[in-house]
Design a protein around this motif. Structure first.
Motif, PDB file in Angstrom:
ATOM      1  N   UNK A 148      -3.728  13.161  -8.871  1.00 28.11           N
ATOM      2  CA  UNK A 148      -3.124  14.492  -8.690  1.00 28.11           C
ATOM      3  C   UNK A 148      -2.362  14.625  -7.376  1.00 28.11           C
ATOM      4  N   UNK A 149      -2.990  14.242  -6.249  1.00 26.35           N
ATOM      5  CA  UNK A 149      -2.366  14.471  -4.931  1.00 26.35           C
ATOM      6  C   UNK A 149      -1.721  13.222  -4.351  1.00 26.35           C
ATOM      7  N   UNK A 150      -2.262  12.071  -4.685  1.00 24.65           N
ATOM      8  CA  UNK A 150      -1.694  10.789  -4.247  1.00 24.65           C
ATOM      9  C   UNK A 150      -2.123   9.737  -5.260  1.00 24.65           C
ATOM     10  N   UNK A 151      -1.471   8.558  -5.272  1.00 19.79           N
ATOM     11  CA  UNK A 151      -1.835   7.552  -6.274  1.00 19.79           C
ATOM     12  C   UNK A 151      -3.326   7.190  -6.198  1.00 19.79           C
ATOM     13  N   UNK A 152      -3.987   7.281  -7.356  1.00 16.82           N
ATOM     14  CA  UNK A 152      -5.423   6.950  -7.453  1.00 16.82           C
ATOM     15  C   UNK A 152      -5.636   5.479  -7.084  1.00 16.82           C
ATOM     16  N   UNK A 153      -4.689   4.643  -7.515  1.00 17.50           N
ATOM     17  CA  UNK A 153      -4.718   3.207  -7.180  1.00 17.50           C
ATOM     18  C   UNK A 153      -3.578   2.971  -6.190  1.00 17.50           C
ATOM     19  N   UNK A 154      -3.875   2.801  -4.902  1.00 15.19           N
ATOM     20  CA  UNK A 154      -2.801   2.806  -3.891  1.00 15.19           C
ATOM     21  C   UNK A 154      -1.928   1.548  -3.852  1.00 15.19           C
ATOM     22  N   UNK A 155      -2.305   0.509  -4.598  1.00 12.78           N
ATOM     23  CA  UNK A 155      -1.459  -0.702  -4.620  1.00 12.78           C
ATOM     24  C   UNK A 155      -0.591  -0.639  -5.884  1.00 12.78           C
ATOM     25  N   UNK A 156       0.758  -0.684  -5.740  1.00 15.88           N
ATOM     26  CA  UNK A 156       1.603  -0.628  -6.941  1.00 15.88           C
ATOM     27  C   UNK A 156       1.640  -1.965  -7.683  1.00 15.88           C
ATOM     28  N   UNK A 157       2.441  -2.007  -8.760  1.00 16.09           N
ATOM     29  CA  UNK A 157       2.640  -3.249  -9.510  1.00 16.09           C
ATOM     30  C   UNK A 157       1.731  -3.343 -10.717  1.00 16.09           C
ATOM     31  N   UNK A 158       2.298  -3.807 -11.822  1.00 13.62           N
ATOM     32  CA  UNK A 158       1.519  -3.909 -13.060  1.00 13.62           C
ATOM     33  C   UNK A 158       1.504  -5.339 -13.645  1.00 13.62           C
ATOM     34  N   UNK A 159       2.647  -6.017 -13.669  1.00 13.23           N
ATOM     35  CA  UNK A 159       2.685  -7.370 -14.247  1.00 13.23           C
ATOM     36  C   UNK A 159       2.203  -8.399 -13.237  1.00 13.23           C
ATOM     37  N   UNK A 160       1.468  -9.411 -13.708  1.00 10.72           N
ATOM     38  CA  UNK A 160       0.972 -10.441 -12.786  1.00 10.72           C
ATOM     39  C   UNK A 160       0.929 -11.794 -13.487  1.00 10.72           C
ATOM     40  N   UNK A 161       0.868 -12.855 -12.676  1.00  8.27           N
ATOM     41  CA  UNK A 161       0.643 -14.204 -13.195  1.00  8.27           C
ATOM     42  C   UNK A 161      -0.014 -15.012 -12.080  1.00  8.27           C
ATOM     43  N   UNK A 201       0.844  -1.199   0.000  1.00  7.00           N
ATOM     44  CA  UNK A 201       0.000   0.000   0.000  1.00  7.00           C
ATOM     45  C   UNK A 201       0.882   1.253   0.000  1.00  7.00           C
ATOM     46  N   UNK A 202       0.512   2.217  -0.840  1.00  4.67           N
ATOM     47  CA  UNK A 202       1.265   3.475  -0.943  1.00  4.67           C
ATOM     48  C   UNK A 202       0.312   4.614  -0.613  1.00  4.67           C
ATOM     49  N   UNK A 203       0.650   5.437   0.398  1.00  2.54           N
ATOM     50  CA  UNK A 203      -0.323   6.452   0.815  1.00  2.54           C
ATOM     51  C   UNK A 203       0.056   7.882   0.449  1.00  2.54           C
ATOM     52  N   UNK A 204       1.023   8.050  -0.476  1.00  4.63           N
ATOM     53  CA  UNK A 204       1.358   9.418  -0.892  1.00  4.63           C
ATOM     54  C   UNK A 204       2.565   9.409  -1.804  1.00  4.63           C
ATOM     55  N   UNK A 205       2.798  10.528  -2.502  1.00  4.51           N
ATOM     56  CA  UNK A 205       3.971  10.639  -3.370  1.00  4.51           C
ATOM     57  C   UNK A 205       5.189  11.026  -2.550  1.00  4.51           C
ATOM     58  N   UNK A 206       6.340  10.596  -2.987  1.00  5.67           N
ATOM     59  CA  UNK A 206       7.590  10.940  -2.315  1.00  5.67           C
ATOM     60  C   UNK A 206       8.583   9.836  -2.566  1.00  5.67           C
ATOM     61  N   UNK A 207       8.724   8.943  -1.582  1.00  4.28           N
ATOM     62  CA  UNK A 207       9.658   7.831  -1.799  1.00  4.28           C
ATOM     63  C   UNK A 207       9.055   6.583  -1.167  1.00  4.28           C
ATOM     64  N   UNK A 208       9.921   5.614  -0.906  1.00  2.00           N
ATOM     65  CA  UNK A 208       9.416   4.345  -0.379  1.00  2.00           C
ATOM     66  C   UNK A 208       8.944   4.458   1.083  1.00  2.00           C
ATOM     67  N   UNK A 209       9.147   5.626   1.712  1.00  2.00           N
ATOM     68  CA  UNK A 209       8.680   5.776   3.106  1.00  2.00           C
ATOM     69  C   UNK A 209       7.156   5.650   3.176  1.00  2.00           C
ATOM     70  N   UNK A 210       6.477   5.871   2.049  1.00  2.00           N
ATOM     71  CA  UNK A 210       5.006   5.794   2.031  1.00  2.00           C
ATOM     72  C   UNK A 210       4.490   4.368   1.806  1.00  2.00           C
ATOM     73  N   UNK A 211       5.409   3.409   1.712  1.00  2.00           N
ATOM     74  CA  UNK A 211       4.990   2.021   1.469  1.00  2.00           C
ATOM     75  C   UNK A 211       4.746   1.293   2.788  1.00  2.00           C
ATOM     76  N   UNK A 212       3.640   0.551   2.848  1.00  2.00           N
ATOM     77  CA  UNK A 212       3.453  -0.380   3.970  1.00  2.00           C
ATOM     78  C   UNK A 212       2.770  -1.644   3.439  1.00  2.00           C
TER      79      UNK A 212
END
Ligand SMILES: NC(=O)c1ccc[n+]([C@@H]2O[C@H](COP(=O)([O-])OP(=O)(O)OC[C@H]3O[C@@H](n4cnc5c(N)ncnc54)[C@H](OP(=O)(O)O)[C@@H]3O)[C@@H](O)[C@H]2O)c1
Length: 332
Positions: free
Chosen positions: A67-80, A12-23
């Protein structure tokens, strides 16, 4: 009766900046809408698209990703993974099918479960690709096929230079260019020369020893996968109708695209592969599956991480020195 698990582990990513927003969070597991497929995910990528999603840069990307934070808060695009359930209007896929693909600007793949429409990028996974390999196809291979074949119109016998030959795009681009019968020069650091040769490059230039732009050779296509060079630096080593292609947009490339479109035979080109229609991306996947099979295309995986260590995976990718691909393994 066994209680249904209604939550899932996700990055989960709760804002723009760096990896500090990842949990790592326990989030609500998606439920299939009528036209949706729920995939139990076995492998998901961490790519430079996630670097953009985490940083919110370049700023114009926020028009798409939020605009202010990721619209989709879970990163990652490729899946299997494997299909766990389908909505009542899904007709092309069934529960139990092994599938792979990419979520593009919807991100959300760094999670144990994904919801995807059947009209998006989803295909049946061929048996010769592992989950880890299949999850990576949408990044380097799809982008490199788009640039080399659909934009560059690569031809047998052409001289093609791949800058950043050790990255996700580069390791795929070297092999795709070879599959089209090109004479390939890979540019990478000295430590990655054996890898790039092993992928089939005919020549290798170590960027830490020599600038490829000072080469005595000339090229039909220069694919600058890492955007570290420029059209003006490459112009003198492009053939008369040569093209400089780069997937990394900046003001200089925009300027060069504009002017080379108006005048001259040499061209500078950029494209955002993710803006193509899903059916066109699915078509690229199908062409790539043939290349994987016929040319025994290899997938280079630098590191794999369990989801609990996803923050380290994103930190590693952000540094810009990964070799090939990074994969998060889930539900194993
Ligand atoms: N427009 C699109 O459709 C699209 C789609 C996908 C990706 N992209 C973009 O494509 C770019 C490349 O992504 P990627 O995942 O392949 O790679 P990456 O993570 O950006 O770069 C990894 C590789 O680049 C090498 N490298 C670093 N500096 C270099 C230099 N000066 N010259 C040559 N190689 C160098 C590194 O090797 P060393 O450690 O040995 O230096 C490393 O192996 C990213 O900016 C991404 O955002 C665009």
């Amino acid at each position: 009766m066994k209680a249904q698990n209604t939550t899932m582990k996700a990055v989960h990513v709760n804002g723009y900046g760096s990896t500090e927003h990842i949990s790592i969070k326990q989030l609500k597991k998606p439920i299939a809408k009528d036209n949706e497929i729920i995939i139990k995910n076995f492998a998901a990528t961490v790519t430079r698209a996630d670097t953009m999603m985490l940083s919110g840069k370049p700023y114009f990307a926020r028009l798409i990703i939020g605009l202010r934070r990721p619209k989709h808060p879970i990163p990652g695009t490729g899946y299997s993974g494997v299909i766990e359930s389908v909505g009542k209007n899904v007709s092309l896929f069934n529960v139990g099918d092994l599938v792979f693909g990419e979520t593009i600007f919807n991100f959300s793949a760094n999670a144990e479960y994904i919801a995807i429409k059947e009209s998006e990028v989803i295909l049946h996974k061929p048996g010769f690709l592992t989950d880890d390999e299949a999850a990576t196809v949408g990044d380097g291979p799809v982008t490199s096929y788009n640039f080399l074949k659909l934009i560059g119109n690569i031809k047998p016998g052409q001289k093609v230079l791949i800058n950043g030959a050790s990255g996700a795009l580069g390791t795929a681009a070297v092999q795709i260019a070879k599959s089209f019968g090109a004479e390939v020069t890979g540019v990478c650091s000295s430590k990655n020369i054996p890898l790039v040769k092993n992928l089939g490059a005919d020549h290798v230039i170590p960027y830490d020893i020599k600038s490829f732009e000072k080469s005595d050779e000339d090229y039909d296509l220069i694919f600058d996968t890492v955007g570290k060079s420029s059209y003006s630096l490459c112009k003198s080593i492009l053939k008369t109708n040569g093209q400089y292609l780069s997937p990394v947009l900046n003001g200089r490339l925009l300027f060069d695209m504009f002017w080379t479109r108006l005048a001259g035979k040499k061209k500078a080109k950029f494209a955002a592969t993710g803006t193509k229609k899903p059916k066109d991306i699915n078509h690229i996947y199908q062409q790539l599956i043939k290349i994987y099979e016929q040319f025994e295309m290899k997938t280079i995986i630098d590191k794999t991480y369990p989801i609990e260590e996803a923050k380290s995976a994103h930190e590693y990718v952000n540094k810009g020195h990964k070799v090939g691909n990074i994969v998060i393994q889930l539900n194993r």
